[in-house]
Enzyme design. Structure first.
Site: not given
Ligand code: IMP
Ligand code: MG
Length: 218
Positions: A119, A168-169
């Site tokens: 993300d 958001f999934v």
């Molecule tokens: P990042 O650190 O922002 O890249 O986010 C990574 C983590 O955030 C993932 O491993 C997920 O646990 C959580 N996350 C990010 N987007 C989503 C989503 O759309 N649904 C559920 N969890 C999410």
């Protein structure tokens, strides 16, 4: 050559009756996930052939993806987990903490780091910074989903299942406030579900009154 990750079609697929009250639409079906994981496993097998492979899976969101992926990898491999959790309200990322450390020695080995979704990129960036000093031979990253529109860190995954828009999934391991991990597909919840959960948390009248924040497990 690597196959480019598919973008799920906008054609909506029927939501199973059991989930119709909460899930607005199925973004990626069980079948599409299974097919794509088979394709990814072919690429990974080719790249890791003859190597001392260690798969490191980030808890909890990879629970289904990792299990389905490694059963298609016919290579000798070792498996370990790291726990990462972000504490934040609702769907916003919060502060990242490590809840489980790596046990296996990765020095000189080829690591496949598996996460559910890329993300902002903060999680993978932090985990990579923790792994590099352990001197693996190389680290390749593998995610089921990539939400490139939200990226903050300049990071890309080596293997990507699907590129998805900024929704958001939930499902197939991914949670909202720790729920919906058990859906066999990746879906989008109705807005009222997110709003209701956030309101409960803010007012402290949810299931867990002692906590003021949702724990969004990884
Ligand atoms: P990042 O650190 O922002 O890249 O986010 C990574 C983590 O955030 C993932 O491993 C997920 O646990 C959580 N996350 C990010 N987007 C989503 C989503 O759309 N649904 C559920 N969890 C999410
Ligand atoms: Mg995760």
């Amino acid at each position: 050559m690597k196959s480019s990750p598919p973008v799920p079609s906008v054609r909506s697929q029927p939501v199973p009756a059991r989930w119709r009250r909460e899930v607005e639409r199925v973004l990626i079906s069980e079948k599409q996930i299974a097919r794509r994981i088979r394709e990814m496993s072919v690429e990974i097998e080719r790249d890791f052939d003859g190597r001392e492979m260690v798969v490191i899976s980030l808890l909890n969101g990879t629970v289904m993806f990792q299990a389905d992926l490694i059963r298609h990898l016919s290579l000798p491999l070792r498996l370990d987990f790291m726990g990462v959790s972000s504490y934040g309200l609702g769907t916003d990322s919060g502060e990242l903490i490590f809840t489980k450390e790596l046990r296996l020695d990765v020095r000189g080995r080829d690591v496949l780091l598996v996460d559910d979704i890329l993300d902002t990129g903060r999680t993978l960036a932090k985990v990579l910074a923790r792994l590099r000093p352990l001197k693996p031979r190389r680290i390749k990253t593998c995610v089921l989903l990539d939400k490139a529109a939200r990226r903050v860190e300049s990071i890309e995954a080596d293997y990507v299942g699907f590129r998805i828009p900024d929704f958001f999934v939930v499902g197939y391991g991914l949670d909202f406030a720790e729920k919906y991990r058990n859906l066999p597909f990746v879906g989008v919840l109705y807005p009222h579900v997110y709003k209701l959960a956030c309101k409960r948390v803010v007012n402290g009248n949810g299931n867990n009154k002692a906590r003021h924040k949702t724990t969004r497990g990884k």
